[in-house]
Design a protein around this motif. Structure first.
Motif, mmCIF file in Angstrom:
data_model
loop_
_atom_site.group_PDB
_atom_site.id
_atom_site.type_symbol
_atom_site.label_atom_id
_atom_site.label_comp_id
_atom_site.label_asym_id
_atom_site.label_seq_id
_atom_site.Cartn_x
_atom_site.Cartn_y
_atom_site.Cartn_z
ATOM 1 N N PRO A 64 0.788 -1.235 0.000
ATOM 2 C CA PRO A 64 0.000 0.000 0.000
ATOM 3 C C PRO A 64 0.820 1.285 0.000
ATOM 4 N N GLU A 65 1.970 1.289 0.659
ATOM 5 C CA GLU A 65 2.777 2.512 0.658
ATOM 6 C C GLU A 65 3.366 2.755 -0.734
ATOM 7 N N LEU A 66 3.856 1.702 -1.377
ATOM 8 C CA LEU A 66 4.346 1.829 -2.751
ATOM 9 C C LEU A 66 3.212 2.267 -3.665
ATOM 10 N N MET A 67 2.046 1.647 -3.517
ATOM 11 C CA MET A 67 0.910 2.011 -4.356
ATOM 12 C C MET A 67 0.542 3.478 -4.172
ATOM 13 N N ALA A 68 0.525 3.963 -2.945
ATOM 14 C CA ALA A 68 0.166 5.354 -2.689
ATOM 15 C C ALA A 68 1.158 6.309 -3.353
ATOM 16 N N ALA A 69 2.442 5.993 -3.239
ATOM 17 C CA ALA A 69 3.460 6.838 -3.870
ATOM 18 C C ALA A 69 3.334 6.785 -5.392
ATOM 19 N N ALA A 70 3.136 5.606 -5.937
ATOM 20 C CA ALA A 70 2.994 5.454 -7.387
ATOM 21 C C ALA A 70 1.749 6.173 -7.889
ATOM 22 N N GLN A 71 0.673 6.060 -7.145
ATOM 23 C CA GLN A 71 -0.578 6.696 -7.535
ATOM 24 C C GLN A 71 -0.415 8.204 -7.619
ATOM 25 N N ARG A 72 0.267 8.797 -6.654
ATOM 26 C CA ARG A 72 0.465 10.254 -6.669
ATOM 27 C C ARG A 72 1.328 10.673 -7.862
ATOM 28 N N MET A 73 2.400 9.923 -8.121
ATOM 29 C CA MET A 73 3.246 10.237 -9.263
ATOM 30 C C MET A 73 2.458 10.103 -10.567
ATOM 31 N N GLY A 74 1.754 9.003 -10.685
ATOM 32 C CA GLY A 74 0.983 8.764 -11.907
ATOM 33 C C GLY A 74 -0.106 9.781 -12.132
ATOM 34 N N GLU A 75 -0.749 10.212 -11.071
ATOM 35 C CA GLU A 75 -1.796 11.229 -11.209
ATOM 36 C C GLU A 75 -1.209 12.504 -11.809
ATOM 37 N N TYR A 76 -0.044 12.913 -11.318
ATOM 38 C CA TYR A 76 0.602 14.095 -11.890
ATOM 39 C C TYR A 76 0.979 13.861 -13.359
ATOM 40 N N LEU A 77 1.691 12.773 -13.615
ATOM 41 C CA LEU A 77 2.199 12.535 -14.967
ATOM 42 C C LEU A 77 1.072 12.350 -15.983
ATOM 43 N N ARG A 78 0.003 11.700 -15.584
ATOM 44 C CA ARG A 78 -1.085 11.437 -16.528
ATOM 45 C C ARG A 78 -1.963 12.661 -16.760
ATOM 46 N N LEU A 113 14.172 19.901 -25.349
ATOM 47 C CA LEU A 113 14.444 20.994 -24.423
ATOM 48 C C LEU A 113 13.916 22.316 -24.978
ATOM 49 N N ALA A 114 14.138 22.547 -26.263
ATOM 50 C CA ALA A 114 13.670 23.787 -26.891
ATOM 51 C C ALA A 114 12.137 23.860 -26.904
ATOM 52 N N LEU A 115 11.475 22.736 -27.120
ATOM 53 C CA LEU A 115 10.012 22.731 -27.224
ATOM 54 C C LEU A 115 9.329 22.685 -25.866
ATOM 55 N N PHE A 116 9.857 21.885 -24.945
ATOM 56 C CA PHE A 116 9.158 21.631 -23.684
ATOM 57 C C PHE A 116 9.794 22.278 -22.461
ATOM 58 N N GLY A 117 11.047 22.725 -22.574
ATOM 59 C CA GLY A 117 11.753 23.238 -21.407
ATOM 60 C C GLY A 117 12.215 22.093 -20.515
ATOM 61 N N GLU A 118 12.972 22.446 -19.487
ATOM 62 C CA GLU A 118 13.533 21.411 -18.615
ATOM 63 C C GLU A 118 12.459 20.606 -17.892
ATOM 64 N N GLN A 119 11.416 21.289 -17.390
ATOM 65 C CA GLN A 119 10.358 20.543 -16.696
ATOM 66 C C GLN A 119 9.669 19.570 -17.648
ATOM 67 N N GLY A 120 9.409 19.995 -18.864
ATOM 68 C CA GLY A 120 8.771 19.117 -19.837
ATOM 69 C C GLY A 120 9.624 17.909 -20.169
ATOM 70 N N VAL A 121 10.938 18.106 -20.308
ATOM 71 C CA VAL A 121 11.843 16.990 -20.586
ATOM 72 C C VAL A 121 11.839 16.009 -19.414
ATOM 73 N N VAL A 122 11.929 16.548 -18.198
ATOM 74 C CA VAL A 122 11.922 15.671 -17.026
ATOM 75 C C VAL A 122 10.584 14.935 -16.916
ATOM 76 N N ASP A 123 9.481 15.633 -17.179
ATOM 77 C CA ASP A 123 8.171 14.966 -17.136
ATOM 78 C C ASP A 123 8.073 13.872 -18.195
ATOM 79 N N LEU A 124 8.603 14.125 -19.391
ATOM 80 C CA LEU A 124 8.586 13.115 -20.440
ATOM 81 C C LEU A 124 9.404 11.889 -20.027
ATOM 82 N N ILE A 125 10.552 12.106 -19.450
ATOM 83 C CA ILE A 125 11.352 10.990 -18.927
ATOM 84 C C ILE A 125 10.554 10.268 -17.840
ATOM 85 N N GLY A 126 9.911 11.037 -16.970
ATOM 86 C CA GLY A 126 9.114 10.455 -15.899
ATOM 87 C C GLY A 126 7.975 9.599 -16.411
ATOM 88 N N ILE A 127 7.294 10.038 -17.455
ATOM 89 C CA ILE A 127 6.198 9.243 -18.039
ATOM 90 C C ILE A 127 6.740 7.906 -18.529
#
Length: 184
Positions: free
Chosen positions: A43-57, A142-156
């Motif tokens: 459940p703790e892993l699921m809760a952490a994953a759920q929060r990350m996934g909610e943001y990324l999705r 990087l030019a299109l999405f900026g650093e946050q966008g690149v990191v989010d894309l890697i995160g997805i």
């Protein structure tokens, strides 16, 4: 194929499992399904994953349309039928063309994508297949999405790889879907 880590009856859930399940149910997903069924065993892993996934999705810096495209590329790389069944219709509803979806399913390069879709497709394939991203692809992202966008894309890519590993190992049951299953 047997669902190795299928649903747990509600009355058998621990307090921690019940709280983690309720957080998913109360969030934008509205129900406990897909990867959260096997993840409920931790459940703790699921809760952490759920929060990350909610943001990324739902709120990533690259937007829902491109997030859905990245999810499809990842699902195809892992031949993850549950993610494909869920996200192919969502990608279509969010503006990804059926021809693009069909080409990804067939492991073909889509013939006609918007420039931002081409960049996301190539970035994801390089990351999955080469385990890195070439300098020209990275610079364009990087030019299109900026650093946050690149990191989010890697995160997805990383998040949906994690979910694919969980569901492929657990042999999670595939929900009914208008999307055709991925060919092996």
């Amino acid at each position: 194929m047997t669902d190795r880590l299928g649903p747990i009856p509600f009355e058998q859930l621990s307090d921690a499992q019940r709280a983690a399940a309720q957080a998913v149910i109360d969030g934008p997903r509205g129900a406990l399904y897909g990867p959260f069924v096997p993840l409920l065993r931790s459940p703790e892993l699921m809760a952490a994953a759920q929060r990350m996934g909610e943001y990324l999705r739902y709120r990533s810096a690259i937007g829902v349309r491109l997030s859905e495209l990245a999810i499809l590329v990842t699902a195809r790389q892992w031949t993850q039928q549950v993610e494909w069944a869920i996200h192919a219709p969502l990608a279509l509803a969010n503006g990804i063309k059926q021809d693009t979806i069909d080409a990804i399913a067939a492991r073909r390069r889509p013939a006609a994508m918007a420039a931002d879709e081409t960049l996301v497709h190539d970035f994801c394939l390089e990351l999955h297949q080469r385990r890195q991203v070439a300098e020209p692809t990275y610079a364009a992202a990087l030019a299109l999405f900026g650093e946050q966008g690149v990191v989010d894309l890697i995160g997805i890519n990383g998040y949906y790889t994690f979910l694919s590993m969980v569901m492929n190992s657990a042999q999670t049951a595939v929900p009914a879907s208008p999307a055709a299953p991925l060919p092996e």
